[in-house]
Design a protein around this motif. Structure first.
Motif, short mmCIF file in Angstrom:
data_model
loop_
_atom_site.label_atom_id
_atom_site.label_comp_id
_atom_site.label_asym_id
_atom_site.label_seq_id
_atom_site.Cartn_x
_atom_site.Cartn_y
_atom_site.Cartn_z
N THR A 54 0.82 -1.21 0.00
CA THR A 54 0.00 0.00 0.00
C THR A 54 0.86 1.26 0.00
O THR A 54 0.53 2.24 -0.67
CB THR A 54 -0.97 0.02 1.20
OG1 THR A 54 -0.24 -0.07 2.42
CG2 THR A 54 -1.98 -1.11 1.10
N THR A 55 1.98 1.25 0.70
CA THR A 55 2.83 2.43 0.79
C THR A 55 3.66 2.65 -0.46
O THR A 55 3.74 3.76 -0.98
CB THR A 55 3.78 2.33 2.01
OG1 THR A 55 2.98 2.20 3.19
CG2 THR A 55 4.68 3.54 2.12
N PHE A 80 -1.21 0.05 -3.89
CA PHE A 80 -2.37 -0.81 -3.71
C PHE A 80 -3.23 -0.27 -2.58
O PHE A 80 -2.74 0.47 -1.72
CB PHE A 80 -1.93 -2.25 -3.39
CG PHE A 80 -1.48 -3.01 -4.60
CD1 PHE A 80 -2.37 -3.85 -5.28
CD2 PHE A 80 -0.18 -2.89 -5.05
CE1 PHE A 80 -1.94 -4.55 -6.40
CE2 PHE A 80 0.25 -3.59 -6.17
CZ PHE A 80 -0.64 -4.42 -6.85
N ARG A 81 -4.50 -0.61 -2.57
CA ARG A 81 -5.41 -0.23 -1.50
C ARG A 81 -6.06 -1.49 -0.94
O ARG A 81 -6.21 -2.49 -1.64
CB ARG A 81 -6.47 0.74 -1.97
CG ARG A 81 -7.50 0.15 -2.89
CD ARG A 81 -8.55 1.17 -3.35
NE ARG A 81 -9.58 0.55 -4.14
CZ ARG A 81 -9.43 -0.04 -5.31
NH1 ARG A 81 -8.25 -0.11 -5.86
NH2 ARG A 81 -10.45 -0.59 -5.95
N GLU A 82 -6.43 -1.43 0.33
CA GLU A 82 -7.08 -2.57 0.97
C GLU A 82 -8.53 -2.65 0.51
O GLU A 82 -9.26 -1.67 0.53
CB GLU A 82 -7.05 -2.42 2.48
CG GLU A 82 -5.66 -2.51 3.06
CD GLU A 82 -5.65 -2.31 4.56
OE1 GLU A 82 -6.65 -2.63 5.23
OE2 GLU A 82 -4.62 -1.82 5.06
N THR A 94 -5.42 -10.41 3.69
CA THR A 94 -5.74 -9.06 3.22
C THR A 94 -5.80 -9.10 1.70
O THR A 94 -4.89 -9.62 1.06
CB THR A 94 -4.66 -8.04 3.65
OG1 THR A 94 -4.60 -8.01 5.08
CG2 THR A 94 -4.97 -6.65 3.13
N TRP A 95 -6.87 -8.54 1.15
CA TRP A 95 -7.04 -8.47 -0.30
C TRP A 95 -6.70 -7.05 -0.71
O TRP A 95 -7.24 -6.08 -0.17
CB TRP A 95 -8.46 -8.84 -0.67
CG TRP A 95 -8.83 -8.66 -2.10
CD1 TRP A 95 -8.01 -8.59 -3.18
CD2 TRP A 95 -10.15 -8.55 -2.61
NE1 TRP A 95 -8.72 -8.44 -4.33
CE2 TRP A 95 -10.05 -8.42 -4.01
CE3 TRP A 95 -11.41 -8.55 -2.03
CZ2 TRP A 95 -11.17 -8.28 -4.82
CZ3 TRP A 95 -12.52 -8.43 -2.84
CH2 TRP A 95 -12.40 -8.29 -4.22
N LEU A 96 -5.76 -6.90 -1.65
CA LEU A 96 -5.30 -5.60 -2.14
C LEU A 96 -5.62 -5.46 -3.63
O LEU A 96 -5.57 -6.44 -4.37
CB LEU A 96 -3.79 -5.46 -1.94
CG LEU A 96 -3.28 -5.64 -0.51
CD1 LEU A 96 -1.75 -5.66 -0.51
CD2 LEU A 96 -3.81 -4.54 0.38
N SER A 97 -5.89 -4.23 -4.06
CA SER A 97 -6.21 -3.98 -5.46
C SER A 97 -5.72 -2.61 -5.87
O SER A 97 -5.32 -1.80 -5.03
CB SER A 97 -7.74 -4.07 -5.67
OG SER A 97 -8.06 -4.05 -7.04
N ARG A 98 -5.73 -2.37 -7.17
CA ARG A 98 -5.42 -1.06 -7.76
C ARG A 98 -6.50 -0.77 -8.79
O ARG A 98 -7.25 -1.65 -9.18
CB ARG A 98 -4.06 -1.09 -8.45
CG ARG A 98 -2.88 -1.19 -7.50
CD ARG A 98 -1.56 -1.26 -8.26
NE ARG A 98 -1.49 -0.32 -9.35
CZ ARG A 98 -0.85 0.85 -9.32
NH1 ARG A 98 -0.20 1.21 -8.23
NH2 ARG A 98 -0.85 1.65 -10.35
N ILE A 145 -3.83 -8.68 -5.33
CA ILE A 145 -2.92 -9.46 -4.49
C ILE A 145 -3.69 -9.88 -3.25
O ILE A 145 -4.36 -9.06 -2.61
CB ILE A 145 -1.68 -8.63 -4.09
CG1 ILE A 145 -0.85 -8.34 -5.33
CG2 ILE A 145 -0.86 -9.37 -3.03
CD1 ILE A 145 0.34 -7.43 -5.08
N LEU A 146 -3.60 -11.14 -2.92
CA LEU A 146 -4.15 -11.64 -1.68
C LEU A 146 -2.98 -12.09 -0.81
O LEU A 146 -2.21 -12.96 -1.20
CB LEU A 146 -5.10 -12.82 -1.92
CG LEU A 146 -5.80 -13.31 -0.67
CD1 LEU A 146 -7.00 -12.41 -0.37
CD2 LEU A 146 -6.24 -14.73 -0.84
#
Length: 124
Positions: free
Chosen positions: A23-24, A28-30, A38-42, A49-50
């Motif tokens: 995220t940093t 990506f955002r949660e 945690t599931w991340l996306s853009r 990304i999981l």
């Protein structure tokens, strides 16, 4: 098969650290966070990304194999097709409480392919 999105799954020891990194530094955002993953996306074409917390009780040699997940349409039809083809299904279809249907296949080199379909918990 109609693939509508892709996700790469990483099993990690430090879930919070990996979440902060993606995220940093990579934008990506949660999307969803639980104690186990945690599931991340853009908003662009990047695969989701999981990040999955490794079960720290398991020996390191039992860490999960690489996983690629594809969200598909009509998972029940795909399951029936793959079953009829004698595909190497390694986890039958199951449903998570938040409305996600899943199944897994494993390729000859141990790569896990997870097929998912998101259905609202009420079934609609």
């Amino acid at each position: 098969m109609n693939i509508v999105s892709s996700t790469v799954v990483f099993t990690v020891d430090d879930l919070a650290g990996s979440r902060r990194f993606f995220t940093t530094h990579l934008g990506f955002r949660e999307v969803l966070e639980t104690p186990d993953f945690t599931w991340l996306s853009r908003d662009d074409a990047a695969a989701d990304i999981l990040l999955h917390q490794r079960d720290l009780e398991l020996p390191r040699e039992r860490i999960a194999q690489p996983v690629v997940a594809f969200a598909v349409t009509d998972l029940a039809r795909e399951y029936a097709r793959l079953h009829a083809e004698d595909a190497p299904i390694t986890r039958q279809m199951w449903r998570n409480p938040w409305g996600e249907w899943l199944m897994r296949l494993t390729d000859p080199n141990g790569i896990v392919v997870e097929l998912t379909e998101w259905i609202a918990p009420g079934g609609a």
